[in-house]
Design an enzyme around this catalytic site. Structure first.
Site, PDB file in Angstrom:
ATOM      1  N   GLY A 135      -4.972  -0.206  13.917  1.00  0.00           N
ATOM      2  CA  GLY A 135      -3.994   0.855  13.698  1.00  0.00           C
ATOM      3  C   GLY A 135      -2.653   0.270  13.292  1.00  0.00           C
ATOM      4  N   GLY A 136      -1.610   1.067  13.523  1.00  0.00           N
ATOM      5  CA  GLY A 136      -0.260   0.633  13.170  1.00  0.00           C
ATOM      6  C   GLY A 136       0.115  -0.667  13.852  1.00  0.00           C
ATOM      7  N   GLY A 368       5.662 -18.705 -19.576  1.00  0.00           N
ATOM      8  CA  GLY A 368       6.400 -18.121 -18.464  1.00  0.00           C
ATOM      9  C   GLY A 368       6.026 -18.769 -17.141  1.00  0.00           C
ATOM     10  N   ALA A 369       4.797 -19.222 -17.048  1.00  0.00           N
ATOM     11  CA  ALA A 369       4.357 -19.846 -15.795  1.00  0.00           C
ATOM     12  C   ALA A 369       5.094 -21.162 -15.574  1.00  0.00           C
ATOM     13  CB  ALA A 369       2.851 -20.065 -15.818  1.00  0.00           C
TER      14      ALA A 369
END
Ligand code: HXC
Length: 481
Positions: A135-136, A368-369
């Site tokens: 859960g949370g 770009g890498a």
């Protein structure tokens, strides 16, 4: 001696046994009395010489569920860790929000999340998942820096298999939904996966031994560990420029012997990240891994590297990168997953980081890498390149297809290939090297592989005097998420 039988029957240790495995000499002091414990031990002690504050949930008390008192105890531990400027560790083994306490239990989680966020970048925060974390509640480890999971013991998910079935009709086992393997290799939630709890606590101790105690520990003032020089014969790459190799051999041959601790080793494997010692000083390493997908940057590997860079920057840990990358992964899948915003995280993280940053270009540094992997233009303090390194916009076949498309089009089929091949050779000779990058100062120096350690040691010594700005006047940047 209390009975830990119900835990042992499930193949789990009890909170007290875990605490003994974690602390030096098995010694710790409980800070909250048994009466107020409410299912969570709050302790202080020393781990590898470092003072730490620990919360350990006791599944034998109401399934380790988190009620108001239990939550207040964990919040107290987090406040204490912030005040004392020491690492915080939470050992999770819990059924989640204590159902009978309703909204009070939920509020207690809110208080914990708030403090994790306050502690982020101030003290290292570690979560160990030694049972359910559903859960949370899973957002508590999700907010911490390092998450440890144990095979066949840990599971984390936002909703369990029964809810999944009722909402989506999908049938899935606990293990397949949120077991250790899922989080270590697919979701990227877990940073370390171990076979059993004993091994897990040994690894937590190793991590603590490599980390600074808090964000105030200045560059070069951090405690140095004893070290041995590495065996450098593994510091080499294949003669064939298209062949893959395991960059971890290079890391092993450059940094102190046996000091490398890899993080998220099964996740986004085209990039390797982790800590290692350089003459006893902790260094954060980000390396292209040509063994997997030619070391390409994709959404996950960009996230993995960016988050690691930000951790290092927050805690004054210098960064060394090893670059051998042909680009960002092309294609519809990656574009639709948002490679632009994920890749942007890496650009942002390196640009923002003011710790000493050294880049070693091992072979390819394309497009770009290349810029994203700790380039000079993003603020690297020093960039070295190995012989035959190639700094280019793209590989030769892609480049000539674009550059010579018009000239190649009218040629007969057989001649077209020969023409493009000839152009590719010319392009490679002229463009696929470091000449221009050296001339422009994007690369500072060509070095031989066997010089790498010595160069890093020497350069790092100078850079440890680097003054880091504390604030630029803005509240914070908006890293693409
Ligand atoms: C109160 C709980 C509990 C809970 C377990 N127990 N979870 N009590 N609140 N959340 C109690 C059980 O009643 C039982 O009490 C004892 O703990 C041991 O649990 P068992 O079920 O016998 O153990 P096991 O078979 O190992 O199963 C463990 C389990 C299961 C899978 C975790 O207990 C379970 O599903 N619990 C509920 C999980 C859940 O849905 N939690 C809420 C999640 S939502 P007795 O007295 O019989 O020994 C959430 C929101 C957080 O957490 C939001 C944050 C913002």
């Amino acid at each position: 001696m209390p009975s830990y039988e119900s835990q042992h029957k499930k193949g789990k240790l009890h909170a007290e046994e875990r605490l003994r495995l974690l602390f030096d000499g098995g010694i710790y002091k409980e800070l909250i009395t048994e009466k107020a414990r409410d299912g969570v031990y709050i302790c202080e002690g020393v781990v590898c010489g470092v003072p730490v504050v620990v919360a350990a949930q006791d599944f034998m008390f109401k399934g380790g569920s988190l009620g108001a008192r239990h939550g207040a105890n964990i919040a107290f531990a987090l406040d204490l860790a912030i005040k004392r400027k020491c690492p915080f560790i939470c050992i999770n083994d819990s059924g989640g929000a204590r159902i009978q306490e309703g909204v009070d239990a939920l509020a207690a989680y809110g208080n914990i999340f708030f403090r994790h966020t306050k502690a982020s970048g101030v003290v290292p925060q570690i979560s160990i998942i030694d049972g359910p974390c559903a859960g949370g509640a899973a957002y508590s480890p999700g907010l911490t820096d390092f998450v440890f999971v144990v095979e066949n013991l840990s599971y984390m998910f936002i909703t369990g298999p029964s809810v999944v079935k009722s909402v989506t009709k999908e049938q899935v086992s606990t293990e397949n939904l949120g077991g250790a393997a899922v989080h270590a290799s697919e979701s990227g939630v877990a940073h370390f996966k171990n076979q059993n709890e004993k091994e897990c606590f040994e690894q937590v101790r190793k991590l603590i031994s490599l980390l600074p105690q808090n964000n105030r520990q200045k560059l070069g003032r951090q405690k140095k560990r004893s070290w041995m020089p590495p065996k450098i014969e593994t510091v080499q790459i294949p003669k064939d420029r298209k062949k893959g190799y395991d960059v971890r051999n290079i890391i092993a041959g450059v940094f102190d012997e046996d000091s490398f601790l890899e993080i998220q080793s099964d996740f986004a494997r085209s990039v390797v990240v982790g800590f290692a010692g350089l003459e006893g000083q902790t260094i954060g390493i980000v390396a292209s891994q040509p063994l997997f997908m030619a070391g390409v940057l994709d959404c996950n590997s960009s996230d993995k590297a960016a988050r690691f860079v930000r951790f290092c920057d927050a805690f004054n840990i210098p960064i060394v990168t090893f670059t051998d990358v042909t680009g960002f992964l092309p294609g519809t899948v990656q574009e639709r997953m948002g490679i632009i915003r994920h890749g942007a995280k890496l650009l942002f993280a390196f640009s923002e980081a003011t710790v000493p940053k050294i880049n070693v270009i091992l072979r390819k540094a394309y497009g770009g890498a290349y810029i994203a992997m700790n380039s000079k233009t993003l603020g690297a303090d020093r960039v070295y390149a190995w012989p035959n390194a190639e700094v280019a916009v793209m590989g030769e076949s892609g480049a000539v297809e674009i550059l010579y498309a018009k000239e190649a089009r009218p040629l007969p089929e057989g001649e077209k290939d020969a023409f493009l091949q000839k152009k590719a050779i010319e392009y490679r000779q002229q463009m696929m090297n470091c000449d221009r990058a050296l001339k422009m100062g994007f690369v500072d120096e060509m070095i031989f592989p066997e010089q790498t350690r010595e160069k890093l040691v020497h350069t790092m010594k100078g850079l440890l005097k680097k003054r880091r700005p504390f604030s630029s006047g803005k509240r914070h940047g908006c890293i693409p998420l």
